[in-house]
Design a protein around this motif. Structure first.
Motif, PDB file in Angstrom:
ATOM      1  N   LYS A   1       2.504   1.669  -3.544  1.00 51.95           N
ATOM      2  CA  LYS A   1       1.572   2.080  -4.603  1.00 51.95           C
ATOM      3  C   LYS A   1       1.310   3.573  -4.508  1.00 51.95           C
ATOM      4  O   LYS A   1       1.312   4.296  -5.493  1.00 51.95           O
ATOM      5  CB  LYS A   1       0.255   1.309  -4.444  1.00 51.95           C
ATOM      6  N   GLU A   2       1.081   3.999  -3.257  1.00 48.14           N
ATOM      7  CA  GLU A   2       0.768   5.390  -3.002  1.00 48.14           C
ATOM      8  C   GLU A   2       1.924   6.287  -3.450  1.00 48.14           C
ATOM      9  O   GLU A   2       1.728   7.376  -3.977  1.00 48.14           O
ATOM     10  CB  GLU A   2       0.536   5.500  -1.493  1.00 48.14           C
ATOM     11  N   ARG A   3       3.129   5.790  -3.239  1.00 45.06           N
ATOM     12  CA  ARG A   3       4.294   6.625  -3.493  1.00 45.06           C
ATOM     13  C   ARG A   3       4.704   6.678  -4.958  1.00 45.06           C
ATOM     14  O   ARG A   3       5.407   7.583  -5.377  1.00 45.06           O
ATOM     15  CB  ARG A   3       5.466   6.105  -2.658  1.00 45.06           C
TER      16      ARG A   3
ATOM     17  N   ALA B   1       0.833  -1.200   0.000  1.00 43.18           N
ATOM     18  CA  ALA B   1       0.000   0.000   0.000  1.00 43.18           C
ATOM     19  C   ALA B   1       0.873   1.257   0.000  1.00 43.18           C
ATOM     20  O   ALA B   1       0.631   2.187  -0.777  1.00 43.18           O
ATOM     21  CB  ALA B   1      -0.915  -0.016   1.217  1.00 43.18           C
ATOM     22  N   GLU B   2       1.879   1.265   0.843  1.00 43.80           N
ATOM     23  CA  GLU B   2       2.782   2.422   0.917  1.00 43.80           C
ATOM     24  C   GLU B   2       3.439   2.679  -0.432  1.00 43.80           C
ATOM     25  O   GLU B   2       3.571   3.822  -0.872  1.00 43.80           O
ATOM     26  CB  GLU B   2       3.881   2.167   1.964  1.00 43.80           C
TER      27      GLU B   2
END
Ligand code: ADP
Ligand code: MG
Lengths: 303, 285
Positions: free
Chosen positions: A174-176, A171-172
């Motif tokens: 993908k967001e970045r 998740a981290e």
């Protein structure tokens, strides 16, 4: 190895070879040289935070053969002739230093001095042959060759892979990925295979990945040399911004100008030995003296 | 699901790098790291599959077509040697064993290249390298999966038996996966030291295929070699898989034992060999 304080380390940086015309008698005048207070430090640790990076009597050796590529065929041929050429390279020799939180460390030294080797050891890529390295915090490494990029994958896939390898969650990461793309300014190329990139785009992305991985400690090894001027400015600003939140930064560069501008402490390494740890001004002066070229425009040319 | 260790206090994470004692890293932290980064192995394999264009219909078709054609070649071979065309039963037998064998050989070839092909990733990133052979086996497994329906189609055409025992075959599939991880780790290590390993692999794989119960049934092994057969890990693994899936026969206890021992032995031995050499990979690439 049991005593953690680097007791055998020389309290003042001594020139490694006779040809090095550097002495460090003025060490005491420099507040950023933790080397001096070595015996006095342990009692003080009650108040002072522990070092972010502590390198203790570290030696690193490479063992290489002269064969172009190690193959079974070559091994058999070699056995038949009874020769075995192994060259041992002592890339880092019994090096000790501590880096306090909030330090931005410049590393200077000639080619082959062992700077990249030291960076790899601090990143944990290359375990030391002797000694001990303690690192407090998450490392994001941007070493000379770029992060582990696979040319057949798209930029985005590589960014996600790099993040996962660095220990971020999916998740981290993908967001970045979008932030990374924005910063690198490579537009649609983000979703193209990386073999279609120019070397400058490649480095932009590599840099962008490193700085967006929430590094506590950022390692940059000659990585800014291929970017264009505007990106270099942007990267410099980003590093300065990171220094406000990061706990330490290591910058290997042959551009003494960048080192002076961005670092508040400098390590000068020569042939695997730490010659000097001190303020940028002092270390650069000593280094340029050693190079016998003086501080002329040539060494300050932004590489 | 999120890894607890990573999230507790990233700021105070203390990493200590020391020379590996007796060549092996500390197993506890290593395993935790391995687990925390498992997503990386999955994504690495997934991206590799995507890059190889196997997401497309034709890509998928090729994955199936390739082993199926190979099965047909062996079908012809066996028919000629036995001087009788065996019909769909023979084809079902060959595909059953061959597809699983194809997974094993795929794991070995992919695994052998996993480290030497990992170049910059290995030079610049710090992660448990064992993830690379893991990813290779995952890739090989996902190439194996589409062949399973093909087998069942042939199974139906051959009028094969359907029994609850067939479900037990999945146990041997699991054991084979474990075995493959070990083999991938071993060949990945060997490939670093001897870069010509991958040119010997096709011969090794071919010989291994003939020694394994793919073209023959496990109970058809020549009498004088019957006792030696368990020394071939694929004898118990593929033999039992075929017996269960094709014929619904529950293998003898010694086959279960042999398969389990080989899987564990390969996995533990391969992983330890890999881990003890891991430090040198960076220096030797
Ligand atoms: N993979 C390797 N195998 C053998 N020797 C190496 C390897 N990498 C670096 N070295 C040697 O280690 C020494 C230090 O290299 P390096 O750390 O790359 O220097 P720098 O980055 O300061 O230019 C050099 O003498 C170099 O030849
Ligand atoms: Mg270098």
């Amino acid at each position: 190895m049991s005593s953690l304080s680097a007791s055998d380390s020389t309290p003042t940086p001594t020139p490694g070879g006779t040809e090095v015309p550097v002495a460090g008698p003025e060490d005491g005048a420099n507040p950023t040289a933790p080397h001096v207070g070595e015996p006095a430090q342990p009692p003080a640790t009650a108040a002072a935070p522990p070092p972010v990076v502590s390198v203790q009597n570290v030696s690193i050796t490479y063992r290489t053969t002269f064969e172009a590529a190690p193959t079974l065929k070559n091994t058999i041929v070699r056995l038949g002739r009874g020769e075995r050429k192994v060259k041992v390279v002592d890339a880092v020799k019994n090096m000790s230093f501590d880096i306090k939180p909030g330090t931005s460390v410049g590393i200077i030294g000639a080619n082959g001095a062992g700077k990249s080797t030291l960076m790899r050891a601090i990143a944990g890529v290359l375990p030391p042959s002797q000694g001990r390295i303690e690192v407090r915090g998450r490392i994001s490494a941007l070493l000379a060759l770029g992060v582990g990029f696979n040319p057949n994958l798209t930029g985005r896939e590589n960014v996600i892979l790099g993040g996962l390898a660095a220990g971020l969650t999916r998740a981290e990461v993908k967001e970045r990925a979008d932030e990374v793309a924005d910063f690198a300014e490579i537009g649609d190329f983000m979703d193209m295979p990386m073999r279609t990139y120019s070397s400058g785009m490649y480095q932009r992305l590599a840099f962008s990945v490193s700085v967006h991985m929430d590094p506590d400690i950022l390692l940059v090894d000659e990585a800014l040399s291929a970017g264009d001027a505007s990106f270099k400015v942007k990267a410099t600003a980003k590093m300065a911004e990171l220094m406000e939140s990061a706990r330490a930064m290591f910058l290997v560069s042959h551009s003494l100008g960048s080192i002076r501008e961005m670092c508040n402490e400098v390590l000068w390494i020569h042939k695997g030995e730490l010659i000097m740890q001190g303020s940028p001004r002092r270390a650069i002066r000593a280094y340029t003296n050693f190079l016998k070229v003086g501080e002329n425009a040539y060494t300050f040319e932004d590489l | 699901m999120a890894s607890v260790t990573e999230n507790t206090s990233p700021v105070d994470e203390l990493h200590i790098y020391e020379p590996h004692r007796a060549g092996l890293p500390k197993l506890g932290p290593y395993t935790r790291q391995l687990w925390a980064r498992r997503e990386f192995a999955a994504e690495f394999s997934r991206a590799g599959i995507r890059a190889a264009n196997t997401q497309t219909l034709f890509g998928q078709l090729w994955l199936v077509l390739n082993p199926t054609l190979l099965a047909l070649v062996y079908y012809v071979l066996v028919s000629v040697i036995r001087q009788s065309a065996g019909g769909f039963e023979t084809l079902a037998h060959i595909t059953c064993g061959l597809f699983l064998f194809y997974f094993v050989s795929g794991s070995i070839t992919q695994g052998a290249q996993s480290v030497t092909g990992g170049g910059k990733l290995i030079m610049n990133m710090n992660f448990p390298r064992l993830l690379l052979p893991f990813a290779a086996v995952r890739t090989a497994f996902f190439r194996f999966l589409p062949t399973v329906p093909v087998y069942f189609l042939i199974h139906i055409l051959a009028g094969g038996v359907w029994s609850p025992q067939m479900l037990l075959a999945s146990v041997f599939l699991g054991l084979t996966v474990i075995f493959c991880i070990g083999m991938a780790a071993i060949f990945a290590t060997v490939q670093v030291y001897f870069r010509d390993t991958s040119s010997f692999l096709p011969y090794l794989v071919r010989i291994w295929l003939y020694l394994s119960p793919v073209l023959w049934f496990a109970d058809e092994a020549p009498e004088q070699f019957q006792d030696l057969m368990v020394l071939n890990p694929l004898y118990s693994l593929i033999g039992s898989w075929t017996d269960l899936l094709l014929r619904g026969i529950i293998p003898e206890p010694k086959m279960w034992l042999a398969a389990s021992i080989w899987a564990v032995l390969a996995f533990v031995g391969g992983s330890l060999l890999f881990m003890s050499r891991e430090r040198e990979f960076t220096v030797r690439l």
